[in-house]
Write a protein that holds these residues in place. Structure first.
Motif, short mmCIF file in Angstrom:
data_model
loop_
_atom_site.label_atom_id
_atom_site.label_comp_id
_atom_site.label_asym_id
_atom_site.label_seq_id
_atom_site.Cartn_x
_atom_site.Cartn_y
_atom_site.Cartn_z
N CYS A 55 0.83 -1.20 0.00
CA CYS A 55 0.00 0.00 0.00
C CYS A 55 0.86 1.25 0.00
CB CYS A 55 -0.92 0.01 1.23
SG CYS A 55 -1.89 1.52 1.39
N LYS A 56 0.52 2.17 -0.87
CA LYS A 56 1.15 3.49 -0.89
C LYS A 56 0.07 4.50 -0.52
CE LYS A 56 3.29 6.87 -3.99
NZ LYS A 56 4.27 7.33 -2.97
N PRO A 57 0.17 5.13 0.65
CA PRO A 57 -0.85 6.10 1.05
C PRO A 57 -0.73 7.40 0.26
CG PRO A 57 0.92 6.08 2.66
CD PRO A 57 1.23 4.99 1.67
N ILE A 58 -1.71 8.25 0.41
CA ILE A 58 -1.66 9.56 -0.21
C ILE A 58 -0.55 10.38 0.44
CG2 ILE A 58 -2.94 11.73 -0.52
CD1 ILE A 58 -5.48 10.03 -0.70
N SER A 59 0.22 11.07 -0.38
CA SER A 59 1.33 11.85 0.13
C SER A 59 0.85 12.88 1.14
CB SER A 59 2.03 12.56 -1.04
OG SER A 59 3.07 13.37 -0.57
N GLY A 60 1.54 12.94 2.28
CA GLY A 60 1.17 13.90 3.31
C GLY A 60 0.21 13.35 4.35
N HIS A 61 -0.32 12.17 4.11
CA HIS A 61 -1.22 11.55 5.09
C HIS A 61 -0.41 10.85 6.17
CE1 HIS A 61 -5.26 11.36 2.71
NE2 HIS A 61 -4.70 12.56 2.68
N ASN A 62 -0.84 11.03 7.42
CA ASN A 62 -0.07 10.52 8.54
C ASN A 62 -0.65 9.26 9.18
OD1 ASN A 62 1.77 12.67 8.41
ND2 ASN A 62 0.36 14.00 9.52
N SER A 63 -1.84 8.88 8.78
CA SER A 63 -2.46 7.68 9.36
C SER A 63 -2.76 6.69 8.24
CB SER A 63 -3.76 8.04 10.08
OG SER A 63 -3.51 8.90 11.17
N LEU A 64 -2.54 5.41 8.54
CA LEU A 64 -2.77 4.36 7.56
C LEU A 64 -3.47 3.20 8.23
CD1 LEU A 64 -0.57 3.14 4.71
CD2 LEU A 64 -1.38 1.44 6.35
N PHE A 65 -4.45 2.65 7.50
CA PHE A 65 -5.30 1.58 8.02
C PHE A 65 -5.28 0.40 7.06
CE2 PHE A 65 -7.79 4.22 11.06
CZ PHE A 65 -7.41 5.47 10.63
N TRP A 66 -5.35 -0.79 7.62
CA TRP A 66 -5.59 -2.01 6.85
C TRP A 66 -6.91 -2.63 7.29
CZ3 TRP A 66 -3.17 -3.79 2.64
CH2 TRP A 66 -1.86 -3.37 2.37
N TYR A 67 -7.76 -2.93 6.29
CA TYR A 67 -9.04 -3.58 6.54
C TYR A 67 -9.12 -4.87 5.72
CZ TYR A 67 -10.98 0.76 8.55
OH TYR A 67 -11.24 1.86 9.33
N ARG A 68 -9.96 -5.77 6.19
CA ARG A 68 -10.27 -7.00 5.45
C ARG A 68 -11.79 -7.08 5.30
NH1 ARG A 68 -8.71 -12.82 7.99
NH2 ARG A 68 -10.16 -12.11 9.61
N GLN A 69 -12.24 -7.46 4.12
CA GLN A 69 -13.69 -7.56 3.89
C GLN A 69 -14.05 -8.93 3.34
OE1 GLN A 69 -15.58 -4.72 1.16
NE2 GLN A 69 -17.31 -4.64 2.57
N GLU A 72 -13.59 -5.42 8.33
CA GLU A 72 -12.94 -5.52 9.63
C GLU A 72 -11.65 -4.70 9.65
OE1 GLU A 72 -13.02 -9.88 11.26
OE2 GLU A 72 -12.66 -9.97 9.09
N LEU A 73 -11.47 -3.94 10.70
CA LEU A 73 -10.21 -3.20 10.88
C LEU A 73 -9.15 -4.16 11.41
CD1 LEU A 73 -8.57 -0.56 11.01
CD2 LEU A 73 -9.49 -0.23 13.32
N LEU A 74 -8.04 -4.26 10.71
CA LEU A 74 -6.96 -5.15 11.14
C LEU A 74 -5.94 -4.41 12.00
CD1 LEU A 74 -6.31 -7.09 7.80
CD2 LEU A 74 -7.75 -7.77 9.74
N ILE A 75 -5.48 -3.28 11.50
CA ILE A 75 -4.42 -2.53 12.18
C ILE A 75 -4.40 -1.12 11.65
CG2 ILE A 75 -2.69 -3.23 10.46
CD1 ILE A 75 -0.60 -3.28 12.72
N TYR A 76 -3.93 -0.18 12.47
CA TYR A 76 -3.69 1.16 11.93
C TYR A 76 -2.41 1.75 12.51
CZ TYR A 76 -5.84 3.49 16.06
OH TYR A 76 -6.13 3.95 17.31
N PHE A 77 -1.84 2.65 11.73
CA PHE A 77 -0.58 3.32 12.06
C PHE A 77 -0.82 4.83 12.14
CE2 PHE A 77 2.45 -0.15 11.07
CZ PHE A 77 1.65 -1.00 10.34
#
Lengths: 111, 113
Positions: B23-37, B44-49
């Protein structure tokens, strides 16, 4: 332990307003109401959020009751492309905690 | 402005193989999430940074799953060894700040045979 309750499914006629309800009776004072939608096979898309005042943007309007225990998302003129699952989420504004999605409401817009 | 970019879009693998989703987040974004569906369990939320640091991994199913964010522009979700029950669509999302609007990628559809 869901923080929101939404109907499983709803239908709406094309061109008419779609009113999607959400109950959040245990909402805290610092929690906002967020709405997202997920069109088939795509990632969820942010729609709108609010604290206690009604909000409107180019996509929808959000009406929050005075006691903040429930809210309604309004799509003023639904189109076939608005067919999606709509998720209501409550969470603090400056906090990533509780960014969890429930089952949502499956809205079907019919011609 | 590019959105959240995920790869691969589709992956078919055999049970026991290692799977790495990127995953490459949007530039300048400070939070990142992984979900599973999945159909059965929904999204489902797996993890976030936050700022590349894992904050809440309580949603990670078990030790077979691991996630890393070595820098602000890249994250991986690894499954080793994979099992058929891991078959799902995995979404990555990012936000500009904690509590901000989430922007989702198009997802990675994983099939484990």
């Amino acid at each position: 332990d869901a923080k929101t309750t939404q109907p499983t499914s709803m239908d709406c006629a094309e061109g008419r307003a779609a009113n999607l309800p959400c109950n959040h009776s245990t909402i805290s004072g610092n929690e906002y109401v967020y709405w997202y939608r997920q069109i088939h096979s795509q990632g969820p898309q942010y729609i709108i959020h609010g604290l206690k005042n009604n909000e409107t943007n180019e996509m929808a309007s959000l009406i929050i009751t005075e006691d903040r225990k429930s809210s309604t998302l309004i799509l003023p003129h639904a189109t076939l492309r608005d067919t999606a699952v709509y998720y209501c989420i409550v969470r603090p504004l400056y906090n990533n905690n509780d960014m969890r999605f429930g089952a949502g409401t499956r809205l079907t817009v019919k011609p | 402005d590019a959105g959240v970019i995920q790869s691969p879009r589709h992956e078919v693998t055999e049970m026991g193989q290692e799977v790495t989703l990127r995953c490459k987040p949007i530039s300048g974004h400070n939070s990142l999430f992984w979900y599973r569906q999945t159909m059965m369990r929904g999204l489902e939320l797996l993890i976030y940074f936050n700022n590349n640091v894992p904050i809440d991994d309580s949603g990670m199913p078990e030790d077979r799953f691991s996630a890393k964010m070595p820098n602000a522009s890249f994250s991986t979700l690894k499954i080793q060894p994979s099992e058929p029950r891991d078959s799902a669509v995995y979404f990555c999302a990012s936000s500009r700040e904690p509590g901000g609007e989430l922007f989702f990628g198009e997802g990675s559809r994983l099939t484990v045979l």
